[in-house]
Design a protein around this motif. Structure first.
Motif, PDB file in Angstrom:
ATOM      1  N   ILE A   1       0.827  -1.204   0.000  1.00 47.47           N
ATOM      2  CA  ILE A   1       0.000   0.000   0.000  1.00 47.47           C
ATOM      3  C   ILE A   1       0.860   1.253   0.000  1.00 47.47           C
ATOM      4  CG2 ILE A   1      -1.808   1.253   1.240  1.00 47.47           C
ATOM      5  CD1 ILE A   1      -2.713  -1.434   2.412  1.00 47.47           C
ATOM      6  N   ALA A   2       1.920   1.254   0.826  1.00 46.27           N
ATOM      7  CA  ALA A   2       2.814   2.420   0.886  1.00 46.27           C
ATOM      8  C   ALA A   2       3.918   2.362  -0.158  1.00 46.27           C
ATOM      9  CB  ALA A   2       3.424   2.549   2.282  1.00 46.27           C
ATOM     10  N   GLY A   3       4.138   1.193  -0.782  1.00 46.89           N
ATOM     11  CA  GLY A   3       5.118   1.081  -1.860  1.00 46.89           C
ATOM     12  C   GLY A   3       6.568   1.104  -1.432  1.00 46.89           C
ATOM     13  N   GLN A   4       6.858   0.790  -0.157  1.00 49.70           N
ATOM     14  CA  GLN A   4       8.228   0.788   0.338  1.00 49.70           C
ATOM     15  C   GLN A   4       8.745  -0.648   0.387  1.00 49.70           C
ATOM     16  OE1 GLN A   4       9.460   4.039   0.827  1.00 49.70           O
ATOM     17  NE2 GLN A   4       7.404   4.345  -0.032  1.00 49.70           N
TER      18      GLN A   4
ATOM     19  N   ARG B   1      15.063   5.484  -0.969  1.00 55.91           N
ATOM     20  CA  ARG B   1      14.052   4.988  -1.905  1.00 55.91           C
ATOM     21  C   ARG B   1      14.577   3.778  -2.665  1.00 55.91           C
ATOM     22  NH1 ARG B   1      11.297  10.377  -4.709  1.00 55.91           N
ATOM     23  NH2 ARG B   1      11.257  11.691  -2.834  1.00 55.91           N
ATOM     24  N   GLY B   2      13.618   2.957  -3.130  1.00 54.89           N
ATOM     25  CA  GLY B   2      13.955   1.838  -4.004  1.00 54.89           C
ATOM     26  C   GLY B   2      14.899   0.839  -3.373  1.00 54.89           C
TER      27      GLY B   2
ATOM     28  N   LEU C   1      17.856  -2.502   0.837  1.00 57.75           N
ATOM     29  CA  LEU C   1      19.124  -2.955   1.417  1.00 57.75           C
ATOM     30  C   LEU C   1      19.258  -2.530   2.871  1.00 57.75           C
ATOM     31  CD1 LEU C   1      21.557  -2.250  -1.565  1.00 57.75           C
ATOM     32  CD2 LEU C   1      20.774  -4.471  -0.739  1.00 57.75           C
ATOM     33  N   ALA C   2      18.765  -1.334   3.193  1.00 53.71           N
ATOM     34  CA  ALA C   2      18.832  -0.856   4.570  1.00 53.71           C
ATOM     35  C   ALA C   2      17.990  -1.734   5.493  1.00 53.71           C
ATOM     36  CB  ALA C   2      18.374   0.601   4.638  1.00 53.71           C
ATOM     37  N   THR C   3      16.801  -2.131   5.043  1.00 56.07           N
ATOM     38  CA  THR C   3      15.960  -2.983   5.872  1.00 56.07           C
ATOM     39  C   THR C   3      16.556  -4.382   6.024  1.00 56.07           C
ATOM     40  OG1 THR C   3      14.625  -3.571   3.917  1.00 56.07           O
ATOM     41  CG2 THR C   3      13.854  -1.737   5.287  1.00 56.07           C
TER      42      THR C   3
ATOM     43  N   VAL D   1       1.858   8.398  -1.804  1.00 61.28           N
ATOM     44  CA  VAL D   1       3.299   8.242  -1.578  1.00 61.28           C
ATOM     45  C   VAL D   1       3.863   7.179  -2.512  1.00 61.28           C
ATOM     46  CG1 VAL D   1       5.037   7.485   0.089  1.00 61.28           C
ATOM     47  CG2 VAL D   1       3.201   9.026   0.811  1.00 61.28           C
ATOM     48  N   ARG D   2       3.136   6.080  -2.680  1.00 59.20           N
ATOM     49  CA  ARG D   2       3.595   4.987  -3.541  1.00 59.20           C
ATOM     50  C   ARG D   2       3.659   5.412  -5.005  1.00 59.20           C
ATOM     51  NH1 ARG D   2      -0.702   1.253  -3.232  1.00 59.20           N
ATOM     52  NH2 ARG D   2      -1.586   2.324  -5.037  1.00 59.20           N
TER      53      ARG D   2
END
Length: 327
Positions: free
Chosen positions: A55-58, A111-112, A117-119, A193-194
């Motif tokens: 939904i948020a596109g992250q 972003r993207g 990679l951070a998560t 946002v997405r």
């Protein structure tokens, strides 16, 4: 004619849900029932991921961090203090929310692929920390959940039907949460946002704040899934609940089904988990066969329809409707 054909879509979805719900009544095989429980668990995890990743596109690949936090928190309180996992799962959810805030503040501006990679790195860091916490969390040996056999008030039972019903309730609640978000102002902001974050920001939408809210909800839901897993298998270890593969699989289930949709995560789980068991059976347990299957199915679905299984089904349902309209 078109109205009649279009009405088949929700009817078929309802029939699919009904079949899933009565599955335990159709078999006495404990193995098949275990597969059904795990399928529902991954459907729940994919729905949890969908709040942030769909939904948020992250694109998060580190949800195993929240899963592991929920599993370890509830298990530690149960084993060491005798606290029921029904209560401990909420403590794990609270810890996961704190972790989501820490990770979100430091990475939601990315972003993207950079955010993905951070998560993933956050989950790897937590795994290393737990690996080295021998005295507190058992280190790489993991933790065993105290076996009480039939104790529903302690989230345990010798009947797999017990876990199936709980998993079914979890999926229903996750569907309800996703449905409410998709139809709320909060969901509209997340969709903005997405689709175009810069435009949403220019219109005054506090994008970082709403992404952080989505991360907190998604993390709390995922942590509760970790508690369920710990009570179902009665053993947890860093590589099982914090592994990078788990974070990727959760995301892949949702992406294949259709990220950002209500039914996509459920459809993805219904396709992937039974297929994984079949691949494991036919391959003789070859290491990595499941991940190869995930990659193959992901390529096929994305090649045919990048929006996932939901869009594929919608396309199929529209074809006869158009033909009926022409006739």
């Amino acid at each position: 004619m078109m109205a009649n054909q279009g009405s088949k879509h929700p009817l078929l979805l309802g029939a699919l849900i009904f079949i899933v719900a009565i599955a335990p009544l159709l078999t006495r095989s404990q193995y098949l029932l275990s597969v059904a429980v795990m399928t529902l668990l991954y459907a729940y995890l994919a729905l949890s991921w969908n709040v942030l990743g769909g939904i948020a596109g992250q694109l998060s690949l580190g949800h195993s961090a929240y899963f592991g936090i929920g599993a370890y928190a509830s298990t530690w309180f149960f084993v060491n203090l005798g606290l029921s996992p029904w209560i401990g799962m909420w403590i794990g959810a609270a810890f996961a929310i704190v972790a989501a805030v820490i990770v979100g503040i430091s990475s939601l501006h990315l972003r993207g692929a950079y955010f993905a990679l951070a998560t993933m790195a956050s989950a790897m860091v937590l795994r290393i920390l737990v690996d080295n916490a021998d005295a507190l969390l058992g280190g790489p040996r993991g933790m065993e959940v105290t076996l009480l056999r039939d104790a529903p008030w302690q989230f345990q039972s010798t009947s797999k039907e017990f876990y199936y019903v709980i998993a079914l309730v979890f999926v229903a609640l996750a569907l309800l949460i996703n449905w409410r978000i998709l139809r709320s102002r909060f969901g509209y902001y997340l969709a903005a946002v997405r689709n175009e974050q810069d435009a949403a920001l220019a219109l005054g939408v506090p994008t970082t704040r709403y992404k952080l809210y989505a991360a907190m909800i998604s993390a709390a839901m995922t942590a509760i899934g970790g508690t369920f897993y710990a009570q179902f298998v009665l053993f947890i270890s860093p590589d099982k609940v914090f592994g990078a593969n788990l974070g990727v699989v959760i995301a892949v289930v949702c992406i294949i089904g259709g990220r950002g949709t209500l039914w996509g995560p459920l459809l993805g789980a219904l396709l992937l988990l039974p297929s994984e068991e079949l691949a494991r059976s036919f391959s003789g347990g070859i290491l990595g066969a499941d991940m190869m299957l995930y990659g193959l199915l992901l390529m096929l679905v994305i090649w045919y329809e990048p929006r996932g299984l939901v869009a594929i089904f919608q396309r199929w349902f529209k074809r006869p409707a158009k033909q009926g309209a022409i006739q």
